[in-house]
Design a protein around this motif. Structure first.
Motif, PDB file in Angstrom:
ATOM      1  N   LEU A 178      42.854   3.666 126.135  1.00 40.78           N
ATOM      2  CA  LEU A 178      43.043   5.094 125.897  1.00 40.78           C
ATOM      3  C   LEU A 178      42.622   5.480 124.481  1.00 40.78           C
ATOM      4  N   LEU A 179      42.989   4.653 123.499  1.00 45.77           N
ATOM      5  CA  LEU A 179      42.588   4.931 122.120  1.00 45.77           C
ATOM      6  C   LEU A 179      41.076   4.873 121.964  1.00 45.77           C
ATOM      7  N   GLU A 180      40.462   3.884 122.624  1.00 45.40           N
ATOM      8  CA  GLU A 180      39.007   3.776 122.562  1.00 45.40           C
ATOM      9  C   GLU A 180      38.338   5.002 123.156  1.00 45.40           C
ATOM     10  N   SER A 181      38.896   5.475 124.281  1.00 45.90           N
ATOM     11  CA  SER A 181      38.352   6.685 124.899  1.00 45.90           C
ATOM     12  C   SER A 181      38.539   7.900 123.992  1.00 45.90           C
ATOM     13  N   MET A 182      39.699   7.975 123.347  1.00 49.70           N
ATOM     14  CA  MET A 182      39.944   9.095 122.432  1.00 49.70           C
ATOM     15  C   MET A 182      38.985   9.048 121.248  1.00 49.70           C
ATOM     16  N   GLU A 183      38.691   7.849 120.756  1.00 50.15           N
ATOM     17  CA  GLU A 183      37.743   7.720 119.642  1.00 50.15           C
ATOM     18  C   GLU A 183      36.350   8.185 120.058  1.00 50.15           C
ATOM     19  N   ARG A 184      35.939   7.816 121.286  1.00 52.53           N
ATOM     20  CA  ARG A 184      34.633   8.263 121.758  1.00 52.53           C
ATOM     21  C   ARG A 184      34.576   9.780 121.866  1.00 52.53           C
ATOM     22  N   ARG A 185      35.653  10.350 122.393  1.00 57.40           N
ATOM     23  CA  ARG A 185      35.679  11.806 122.525  1.00 57.40           C
ATOM     24  C   ARG A 185      35.677  12.478 121.163  1.00 57.40           C
ATOM     25  N   ALA A 186      36.411  11.879 120.211  1.00 58.10           N
ATOM     26  CA  ALA A 186      36.423  12.462 118.864  1.00 58.10           C
ATOM     27  C   ALA A 186      35.040  12.397 118.229  1.00 58.10           C
ATOM     28  N   ALA A 187      34.335  11.262 118.447  1.00 55.94           N
ATOM     29  CA  ALA A 187      32.977  11.146 117.901  1.00 55.94           C
ATOM     30  C   ALA A 187      32.043  12.160 118.547  1.00 55.94           C
ATOM     31  N   GLN A 188      32.192  12.359 119.854  1.00 53.43           N
ATOM     32  CA  GLN A 188      31.361  13.349 120.544  1.00 53.43           C
ATOM     33  C   GLN A 188      31.657  14.759 120.043  1.00 53.43           C
ATOM     34  N   GLN A 189      32.963  15.039 119.846  1.00 55.43           N
ATOM     35  CA  GLN A 189      33.331  16.356 119.336  1.00 55.43           C
ATOM     36  C   GLN A 189      32.784  16.578 117.927  1.00 55.43           C
ATOM     37  N   LEU A 190      32.763  15.500 117.100  1.00 58.94           N
ATOM     38  CA  LEU A 190      32.230  15.627 115.748  1.00 58.94           C
ATOM     39  C   LEU A 190      30.732  15.925 115.778  1.00 58.94           C
ATOM     40  N   ARG A 191      30.013  15.187 116.654  1.00 62.66           N
ATOM     41  CA  ARG A 191      28.574  15.444 116.753  1.00 62.66           C
ATOM     42  C   ARG A 191      28.301  16.840 117.286  1.00 62.66           C
ATOM     43  N   LEU A 192      29.112  17.268 118.250  1.00 61.74           N
ATOM     44  CA  LEU A 192      28.952  18.619 118.788  1.00 61.74           C
ATOM     45  C   LEU A 192      29.244  19.663 117.719  1.00 61.74           C
ATOM     46  N   GLN A 193      30.292  19.378 116.932  1.00 54.95           N
ATOM     47  CA  GLN A 193      30.631  20.305 115.851  1.00 54.95           C
ATOM     48  C   GLN A 193      29.503  20.385 114.823  1.00 54.95           C
ATOM     49  N   GLN A 194      28.911  19.225 114.493  1.00 53.30           N
ATOM     50  CA  GLN A 194      27.793  19.226 113.548  1.00 53.30           C
ATOM     51  C   GLN A 194      26.600  19.997 114.108  1.00 53.30           C
ATOM     52  N   LEU A 195      26.358  19.845 115.418  1.00 57.86           N
ATOM     53  CA  LEU A 195      25.273  20.601 116.048  1.00 57.86           C
ATOM     54  C   LEU A 195      25.540  22.086 115.983  1.00 57.86           C
ATOM     55  N   VAL A 196      26.800  22.468 116.257  1.00 63.57           N
ATOM     56  CA  VAL A 196      27.149  23.891 116.195  1.00 63.57           C
ATOM     57  C   VAL A 196      26.988  24.423 114.776  1.00 63.57           C
ATOM     58  N   GLU A 197      27.389  23.598 113.786  1.00 62.36           N
ATOM     59  CA  GLU A 197      27.236  24.030 112.405  1.00 62.36           C
ATOM     60  C   GLU A 197      25.754  24.256 112.067  1.00 62.36           C
ATOM     61  N   GLY A 198      24.871  23.342 112.533  1.00 64.10           N
ATOM     62  CA  GLY A 198      23.437  23.514 112.275  1.00 64.10           C
ATOM     63  C   GLY A 198      22.896  24.770 112.918  1.00 64.10           C
ATOM     64  N   LEU A 199      23.312  25.016 114.164  1.00 57.97           N
ATOM     65  CA  LEU A 199      22.865  26.234 114.840  1.00 57.97           C
ATOM     66  C   LEU A 199      23.407  27.485 114.179  1.00 57.97           C
ATOM     67  N   SER A 200      24.655  27.386 113.701  1.00 57.08           N
ATOM     68  CA  SER A 200      25.235  28.559 113.035  1.00 57.08           C
ATOM     69  C   SER A 200      24.495  28.881 111.741  1.00 57.08           C
ATOM     70  N   ILE A 201      24.011  27.847 111.029  1.00 56.07           N
ATOM     71  CA  ILE A 201      23.232  28.094 109.803  1.00 56.07           C
ATOM     72  C   ILE A 201      21.944  28.833 110.150  1.00 56.07           C
ATOM     73  N   VAL A 202      21.278  28.391 111.240  1.00 56.41           N
ATOM     74  CA  VAL A 202      20.037  29.063 111.667  1.00 56.41           C
ATOM     75  C   VAL A 202      20.314  30.505 112.040  1.00 56.41           C
ATOM     76  N   ALA A 203      21.434  30.709 112.804  1.00 60.15           N
ATOM     77  CA  ALA A 203      21.738  32.071 113.248  1.00 60.15           C
ATOM     78  C   ALA A 203      22.060  32.986 112.065  1.00 60.15           C
ATOM     79  N   ILE A 204      22.919  32.464 111.156  1.00 53.89           N
ATOM     80  CA  ILE A 204      23.289  33.289 110.001  1.00 53.89           C
ATOM     81  C   ILE A 204      22.055  33.567 109.123  1.00 53.89           C
ATOM     82  N   SER A 205      21.197  32.531 108.986  1.00 48.55           N
ATOM     83  CA  SER A 205      19.977  32.730 108.191  1.00 48.55           C
ATOM     84  C   SER A 205      19.081  33.784 108.836  1.00 48.55           C
ATOM     85  N   TYR A 206      19.010  33.762 110.176  1.00 43.19           N
ATOM     86  CA  TYR A 206      18.187  34.751 110.883  1.00 43.19           C
ATOM     87  C   TYR A 206      18.662  36.162 110.595  1.00 43.19           C
ATOM     88  N   TYR A 207      20.012  36.351 110.729  1.00 44.31           N
ATOM     89  CA  TYR A 207      20.542  37.691 110.459  1.00 44.31           C
ATOM     90  C   TYR A 207      20.385  38.056 108.989  1.00 44.31           C
TER      91      TYR A 207
END
Length: 417
Positions: free
Chosen positions: A335-364
């Motif tokens: 269960l802990l291993e699964s939670m770690e994988r999910r946390a890593a996926q959420q971190l990568r997703l969050q980083q992707l969202v942050e990159g997209l948000s920079i592009v969007a804010i820069s566009y505006y």
């Protein structure tokens, strides 16, 4: 003097309940019962009916009482932990009718008889030899020994007519005090012997049950080692085995402890009597060694086996518990291993969202700058506005990225409000 409330009771316990001094000729009848607590009151009522006129009856707290019956015959009553004994001493002339009447009174006492003895005392061995011809002893099973005081006894330790065991004693000039002590010790030895052996029939009956439990324990041990067996089923099995062993122990545990205590008393009485073997007869020590001690050892072996099976059941329960805990730990690790994988996926997703948000804010941001530059171009010559906007895109993105990075670092480093 301020006495402890138990002082006199403790002092009384230190003194033996001696029988009256016995003459070299007479008869003794003794019956020992196992008495239930609810039968004690009836016992005292019946005891009072046999006392001589004017005699003070014993109280419910008394454990020993001696005196005379209605016909002047001496008797002794003693309350034991599990039962009661009544002993009547016919030391003078008496009729068969009176003897039968006293025995009938004794036999009406409540409880279950564990030993009833009719003892004949004669002056010497010559008188005893003459009486032996009328005694119902089995010749091949006769036990006879000379005891410490010089007196001698004969018995086959069997139940005879009227459900009484018979004992013949030759006083042989023994002092009345010593004779009384010797006969009392001989009777105590027999009573304790019977009380000790009460566990034997139940031990033999339960021995088969232990065989079944042991077989089930072996089968359970094999199932515990099987990784495919279900833990809940194993837990149900070991709980049933533990409960069964506990029930067996509760049913006979007290009786086995009593057997051990009574066996020690029998050994003490044997030592006190110091029986001497007589050629042609079984000696008292031999009789105890060949008949009594094996039975006591059987009870002890049963107790040891019961304790070992209980310990094995506890060990298997602990093994099952360790198995269950290991499985839970493995599940928690997964269960802990699964939670770690999910946390890593959420971190990568969050980083992707942050990159997209920079592009969007820069566009505006660039669009807003375009509106500003196009409006200002009507008042101030700015040259090529599109070139300025193109150059502002990387600058805007860099500034927005730097701002978000500083804001994120500040939020993560600041303590909770």
């Amino acid at each position: 003097m301020r006495e402890h409330v138990l002082r006199r009771q403790v002092v009384e316990e230190m003194h033996l309940r001696r029988w009256p001094h016995l003459p070299p000729e007479g008869e003794i009848v003794q019956i020992a019962w196992v008495v239930a607590p609810e039968e004690r009151e009836k016992e005292l009522r019946l005891l009072k009916t046999g006392l001589a006129d004017g005699a003070a009856p014993p109280s419910p707290k008394d454990r020993h009482y001696s005196g005379q019956l209605y016909n002047g015959t001496a008797f002794a009553w003693e309350r034991h932990t599990e039962g009661t004994s009544v002993t009547v001493f016919f030391t003078g002339a008496h009729s068969d009718k009176e003897f039968a009447k006293v025995r009938e009174w004794m036999e009406r006492f409540p409880g279950q008889v564990v030993r009833a003895t009719h003892i004949n005392i004669v002056p010497d061995e010559a008188a005893a030899e003459a009486m032996l011809e009328r005694m119902p002893f089995r010749s091949g099973e006769m036990v006879s020994s000379r005891l410490a005081g010089g007196n001698r006894f004969w018995s086959d330790f069997r139940i005879h007519e009227g459900n009484y065991g018979r004992v013949l004693i030759a006083a042989n000039g023994c002092d009345p005090v010593a004779l009384s002590r010797s006969v009392q010790q001989l009777q105590e030895l027999g009573n304790y012997r019977n009380m000790a052996l009460l566990a034997l029939p139940e031990v033999r009956e339960q021995w088969v049950e232990l065989d079944v439990v042991e077989q089930r324990l072996r089968q359970f041990a094999a199932e515990v080692s099987d990784p495919n067996s279900r833990d809940d089923m194993l837990l149900e099995q070991v709980s049933g085995l533990s409960l069964e062993l506990t029930n067996l122990s509760n049913r006979i545990g007290y009786r086995l402890d009593a057997t051990k205590a009574y066996a020690e008393l029998v050994s003490e009485r044997l030592e006190d009597l110091q029986p001497e073997p007589i050629s042609g007869f079984h000696s008292l020590k031999d009789f105890a060694r060949r008949r009594f001690l094996p039975a006591v050892r059987t009870c002890a072996a049963y107790r040891e086996r019961l304790d070992k099976l209980t310990a094995r059941s506890a060990d298997l329960t602990a093994l099952l518990r360790a198995r269950v805990e290991t499985r839970i730990e493995n599940q928690n690790a997964k269960l802990l291993e699964s939670m770690e994988r999910r946390a890593a996926q959420q971190l990568r997703l969050q980083q992707l969202v942050e990159g997209l948000s920079i592009v969007a804010i820069s566009y505006y941001g660039v669009n807003l700058l375009a509106y500003v530059l196009k409006g200002a171009a009507h008042a101030v010559p700015l040259g090529d506005v599109d070139l300025v906007l193109a150059l502002s895109v990387p600058v805007t993105m860099a500034l927005i990225w730097l701002f978000m990075r500083l804001a994120k670092r500040r939020l993560l480093n600041d303590p909770d409000p």
